[in-house]
Every structure is written in C-alpha cells, then in structure tokens.
Motif scaffolding. Structure first.
Motif, PDB file in Angstrom:
ATOM      1  N   ILE A   6       1.046  -1.202  -0.027  1.00  0.00           N
ATOM      2  CA  ILE A   6      -0.028  -0.207  -0.011  1.00  0.00           C
ATOM      3  C   ILE A   6       0.849   1.069   0.064  1.00  0.00           C
ATOM      4  O   ILE A   6       1.700   1.547   1.163  1.00  0.00           O
ATOM      5  N   ILE A  31      -1.396  -1.181  -4.319  1.00  0.00           N
ATOM      6  CA  ILE A  31      -2.775  -0.312  -4.205  1.00  0.00           C
ATOM      7  C   ILE A  31      -2.246   1.246  -3.627  1.00  0.00           C
ATOM      8  O   ILE A  31      -1.331   1.653  -2.675  1.00  0.00           O
ATOM      9  N   SER A  36      -1.874   8.912  -8.272  1.00  0.00           N
ATOM     10  CA  SER A  36      -0.666   8.182  -8.726  1.00  0.00           C
ATOM     11  C   SER A  36      -0.973   7.024  -9.640  1.00  0.00           C
ATOM     12  O   SER A  36      -0.008   6.292  -9.499  1.00  0.00           O
ATOM     13  N   ASN A  74       2.493   8.242   7.970  1.00  0.00           N
ATOM     14  CA  ASN A  74       2.257   7.812   9.284  1.00  0.00           C
ATOM     15  C   ASN A  74       0.883   7.543   9.693  1.00  0.00           C
ATOM     16  O   ASN A  74       0.438   6.593  10.569  1.00  0.00           O
ATOM     17  N   ARG A 156      11.675  18.505   2.131  1.00  0.00           N
ATOM     18  CA  ARG A 156      10.409  18.887   2.585  1.00  0.00           C
ATOM     19  C   ARG A 156      10.224  20.050   3.796  1.00  0.00           C
ATOM     20  O   ARG A 156       9.349  20.899   3.861  1.00  0.00           O
ATOM     21  N   TYR A 184      14.494   5.789  14.940  1.00  0.00           N
ATOM     22  CA  TYR A 184      15.526   4.760  14.507  1.00  0.00           C
ATOM     23  C   TYR A 184      16.366   4.820  15.622  1.00  0.00           C
ATOM     24  O   TYR A 184      16.814   3.633  16.307  1.00  0.00           O
TER      25      TYR A 184
HETATM   26  N1  LIG Z   1      11.976   2.320   6.423  1.00  0.00           N
HETATM   27  C1  LIG Z   1      12.574   3.446   5.792  1.00  0.00           C
HETATM   28  O1  LIG Z   1      13.748   3.267   5.469  1.00  0.00           O
HETATM   29  C2  LIG Z   1      11.687   4.510   5.623  1.00  0.00           C
HETATM   30  C3  LIG Z   1      12.130   5.393   4.771  1.00  0.00           C
HETATM   31  C4  LIG Z   1      11.254   6.483   4.276  1.00  0.00           C
HETATM   32  C5  LIG Z   1       9.894   6.497   4.901  1.00  0.00           C
HETATM   33  N2  LIG Z   1       9.596   5.443   5.555  1.00  0.00           N
HETATM   34  C6  LIG Z   1       8.199   5.346   6.190  1.00  0.00           C
HETATM   35  O2  LIG Z   1       7.368   4.770   4.828  1.00  0.00           O
HETATM   36  C7  LIG Z   1       6.031   5.598   5.234  1.00  0.00           C
HETATM   37  C8  LIG Z   1       6.070   6.363   3.714  1.00  0.00           C
HETATM   38  O3  LIG Z   1       6.942   7.236   3.508  1.00  0.00           O
HETATM   39  P1  LIG Z   1       7.283   7.880   2.101  1.00  0.00           P
HETATM   40  O4  LIG Z   1       8.699   8.555   2.357  1.00  0.00           O
HETATM   41  O5  LIG Z   1       7.357   6.731   1.071  1.00  0.00           O
HETATM   42  O6  LIG Z   1       6.215   8.783   1.737  1.00  0.00           O
HETATM   43  P2  LIG Z   1       5.818   9.358   0.290  1.00  0.00           P
HETATM   44  O7  LIG Z   1       6.934   9.439  -0.685  1.00  0.00           O
HETATM   45  O8  LIG Z   1       5.063  10.648   0.668  1.00  0.00           O
HETATM   46  O9  LIG Z   1       4.639   8.454  -0.085  1.00  0.00           O
HETATM   47  C9  LIG Z   1       3.477   8.173   0.419  1.00  0.00           C
HETATM   48  C10 LIG Z   1       2.730   7.252  -0.216  1.00  0.00           C
HETATM   49  O10 LIG Z   1       1.292   6.899   0.208  1.00  0.00           O
HETATM   50  C11 LIG Z   1       0.483   7.240  -0.568  1.00  0.00           C
HETATM   51  N3  LIG Z   1      -0.874   7.131  -0.117  1.00  0.00           N
HETATM   52  C12 LIG Z   1      -1.177   8.521   0.466  1.00  0.00           C
HETATM   53  N4  LIG Z   1      -2.594   8.276   1.144  1.00  0.00           N
HETATM   54  C13 LIG Z   1      -3.008   7.176   0.710  1.00  0.00           C
HETATM   55  C14 LIG Z   1      -4.318   6.458   0.718  1.00  0.00           C
HETATM   56  N5  LIG Z   1      -5.384   6.994   1.405  1.00  0.00           N
HETATM   57  N6  LIG Z   1      -4.222   5.232   0.036  1.00  0.00           N
HETATM   58  C15 LIG Z   1      -3.094   4.750  -0.658  1.00  0.00           C
HETATM   59  N7  LIG Z   1      -1.948   5.364  -0.935  1.00  0.00           N
HETATM   60  C16 LIG Z   1      -2.038   6.479  -0.186  1.00  0.00           C
HETATM   61  C17 LIG Z   1       0.881   8.394  -1.606  1.00  0.00           C
HETATM   62  O11 LIG Z   1       0.020   8.682  -2.821  1.00  0.00           O
HETATM   63  P3  LIG Z   1      -0.011   9.953  -3.393  1.00  0.00           P
HETATM   64  O12 LIG Z   1       1.509  10.396  -3.874  1.00  0.00           O
HETATM   65  O13 LIG Z   1      -0.961   9.840  -4.514  1.00  0.00           O
HETATM   66  O14 LIG Z   1      -0.543  11.039  -2.460  1.00  0.00           O
HETATM   67  C18 LIG Z   1       2.585   7.806  -1.782  1.00  0.00           C
HETATM   68  O15 LIG Z   1       2.548   7.101  -2.893  1.00  0.00           O
HETATM   69  C19 LIG Z   1       6.130   6.444   6.125  1.00  0.00           C
HETATM   70  O16 LIG Z   1       5.374   5.879   7.313  1.00  0.00           O
HETATM   71  C20 LIG Z   1       7.723   6.814   6.652  1.00  0.00           C
HETATM   72  O17 LIG Z   1       7.634   6.909   7.774  1.00  0.00           O
HETATM   73  C21 LIG Z   1      10.383   4.666   5.883  1.00  0.00           C
END
Ligand SMILES: NC(=O)c1ccc[n+]([C@@H]2O[C@H](COP(=O)([O-])OP(=O)(O)OC[C@H]3O[C@@H](n4cnc5c(N)ncnc54)[C@H](OP(=O)(O)O)[C@@H]3O)[C@@H](O)[C@H]2O)c1
Length: 327
Positions: A6, A31, A36, A74, A156, A184
């Motif tokens: 997702i 999903i 997107s 989150n 950001r 972390y």
């Molecule tokens: N493990 C790691 O190293 C790591 C690194 C970075 C982030 N993270 C975590 O991963 C998560 C996402 O971070 P990110 O940096 O990938 O954020 P991001 O680039 O802003 O991506 C978020 C994604 O979620 C989608 N989304 C938003 N609302 C949604 C919905 N209702 N249904 C389905 N998809 C939806 C967005 O789509 P749209 O763009 O169309 O809104 C986008 O594709 C966060 O919780 C973050 O803390 C982890």
C-alpha cells in the motif's frame, strides 16, 4: 508470502529494488491513490506486480494476497493495518508503527486474537551489525552513556518553510523529527536497554511540529541521548556507546548501521565490524519477515511486538513530556 503493497512513494520505490532477491515473495498487488495511477502502472510493469488497485476494499475482495505492507504516511498506518488484520491478512507496517500507543495496542490485540503476523518494518532491529553489536555489549563493562545522532536536512523542510506542509511536517499526520528520524535512535537504544525510568524530550517547534529535538532517556545507572533533526544537518551521524571498559562507535545513521568500531578503554581500536550481508538496509528485515510469515512464527512476532510496544511507549512519554500532540 503473497504481498500487497500500500503506497507508491519513496520507500516503496526503495523497497522494490530488493524484491528481485526476495525468493519467497510474490508481488501480488499494489494499492495507491487515483492521483498516482501512472506511477502505480509504471511500478506494476517494471517489477511485474500482479495488479493495481486504487481502492483497498476492492483489492481485499478481488486479490489473493496473504500479507500487506503498509507504506503510506504515518497517520494512515493504523487504519490500513486494522482493516487488513480484520480481513485475515498479515501486516508489515512501516515505522513508526502507529501515531498513538493506543492504536498500536489495538492492532496487537486484533493480530493476537486472529493468530496473524503483525510486524514493524524497522531496519536496524534486523541488521546483522545490530545483532553483533548487542552480543559485544558486555565487553564494554558497565554501560554509562549512549549518544545517537540522526540528522538529515529534509527537502520537505524548504517546502514547509514556504508554507506547504507535507505529511512529514504535519502534526495532523503524525509528522515530526521524533517520528521520522529519531524513531530509529529510539529503536536502537530501547533494543539494548528496554524501557527507561525517565524520559524528557526537548524539541525545536515550528508551526506545532518538532523540526528537530533532543530526547533524553534515564536508565538509572546509564543515560542515553537521541538527537533527530530534519531542519539542520551535521557531518557527524553516529552513535557512540560508552562503558567503563570500552566503547563502540556506529558509523552512519541508525537506520543503516553501515559498520561499527570497537575500542578498548585506552581508545585503541580493537575491531572494525561490518557483517551486514546485503548492501540494501531493507533486505535483512524482509528476509526475516518471509521466514516468520512462512512459519507463522507467532512466538517471534510476540517478541518483536514487545519491542515495538516499548518503543511506542517511549514515543508516547516523549511527546507528553514536550506537550506535543500528534494526530
Ligand atoms: N524504512 C525506511 O527506511 C523508511 C524510509 C522512508 C519512509 N519510511 C516510512 O514509509 C512511510 C511512507 O513514507 P514515504 O517517504 O514513502 O512517503 P511518500 O513518498 O510521501 O509516499 C506516501 C505514499 O502513500 C500514498 N498514499 C497516501 N494516501 C494514501 C491512501 N489513502 N491510499 C493509498 N495510498 C496512499 C501516496 O500517494 P500520493 O502520492 O498519490 O498521495 C504515496 O504514494 C512513512 O510511514 C515513513 O515513515 C520508511
């Protein structure tokens, strides 16, 4: 595992690069949002994902995945994870597990009741370097101090200063430096020492969100300080663990733990350790998730969840100590 992803943002792009090496993972579905759709279609074709959905209910009804990887902002982790568990799916949730401790406990109870796997994708807990560091801890004698700094200037933040508030800086979307980066460090420290006796968070706050901050954890005979910053950067992104007989310096931020160095009490370098078995930080956690899910290893899940709960408890106390309210 038959996986439904997702989200289609940064972390999903990163994750997909390792999937060719995950031998027991089938990419069954992705999903996302209608916004997107082009990205979703492109990821489907590049990584041979079974199907694209823009609605989770439809995906649940039509696709036959057994596990969901929740990789959305989150504040959405809880609702997607809950719906997945209620529909009999295992869940891997990105960090932070949830925004609120009560949400985490709710998910844990649903998973336990239904004998499902529920895990947090938190890289450092699964890295071989972390496992080895834990084993070496007794060599340091009595543990006195841990100092951990994960500072990464966020692109950001420029948008935030210009008035465009993206989820990573939005208090209504579980944003902030504690949740995004310092989490972390918290995992690193809590994984070694458990729950502290006292917690105090000193954040720099702009527009009701912590753009950076210092977290102090008091363990009685040892103390830890965790720094997370999205509004500034430091050339030093390290963790130092100090005991009365020696010290360990972890090179790089606590999400990657690229290597660590062991010193004796006279500051002689005894050993340089890098036992991470794969260059990408997410590989080891997902190999472990594959195993846990294949074996429905609920004992391992319980251990991992106890650790995540301890971390969520620290986060909860830290936010309270600073009067910060995230939704
Ligand atoms: N493990 C790691 O190293 C790591 C690194 C970075 C982030 N993270 C975590 O991963 C998560 C996402 O971070 P990110 O940096 O990938 O954020 P991001 O680039 O802003 O991506 C978020 C994604 O979620 C989608 N989304 C938003 N609302 C949604 C919905 N209702 N249904 C389905 N998809 C939806 C967005 O789509 P749209 O763009 O169309 O809104 C986008 O594709 C966060 O919780 C973050 O803390 C982890």
């Amino acid at each position: 595992m038959k996986l439904a992803i997702i989200g289609s943002g940064n972390i999903v792009h990163d994750f997909l690069t390792i999937t060719k090496d995950l031998k027991n993972t089938e990419l069954t579905a992705i999903i996302g949002t209608t916004r997107s759709i082009d990205i979703l279609d492109q990821l489907k074709s590049e990584y041979h994902i079974g199907a694209v959905y823009t609605d989770f209910d439809t995906a649940l009804a039509e696709s036959d995945f057994d596990t969901v990887y929740v990789a959305v902002p989150n504040f959405l982790h809880y609702q997607f994870a809950k719906k997945a568990l209620e529909n009999g799916k295992n869940v891997i949730s990105e960090k932070p597990f949830t925004v609120k401790l009560a949400e985490f406990i709710d998910l844990k109870e649903i998973a336990m009741k239904n004998h499902l796997v529920l895990l947090e994708a938190i890289t450092n807990q699964y890295l071989q370097n972390y496992v080895d560091l834990k084993e070496k801890l007794p060599e340091l004698g009595d543990l006195k101090l841990i100092e951990s700094n994960y500072s990464q200037y966020s692109s950001r933040y420029d948008a935030f200063e210009a008035g465009k508030i993206l989820p990573a800086f939005d208090p209504k979307k579980g944003g902030g430096a504690l949740m995004d980066l310092n989490i972390y460090n918290i995992h690193f420290i809590v994984g070694l020492l458990g729950r502290p006796e006292k917690i105090s968070y000193l954040p720099n706050i702009e527009r009701n969100i912590d753009t950076s901050g210092i977290l102090m954890l008091d363990y009685g005979n040892s103390k830890a300080v965790a720094i997370g910053a999205k509004d500034s950067v430091s050339p030093i992104r390290k963790t130092v663990v100090q005991g009365n007989k020696g010290s360990i310096v972890v090179n790089g931020p606590t999400n990657e733990m690229r290597s660590f160095d062991v010193y004796d009490k006279d500051k002689n370098l005894l050993e340089q350790v890098d036992h991470n078995i794969y260059p990408h930080r997410m590989y080891q956690e997902f190999v472990e998730f594959e195993k846990i899910i294949q074996n429905n290893d609920l004992k391992e899940v319980a251990t991992r969840l106890q650790h995540s709960e301890d971390v969520m408890w620290v986060v909860d106390q830290a936010l309270k100590s600073a009067g910060l309210k995230l939704e």
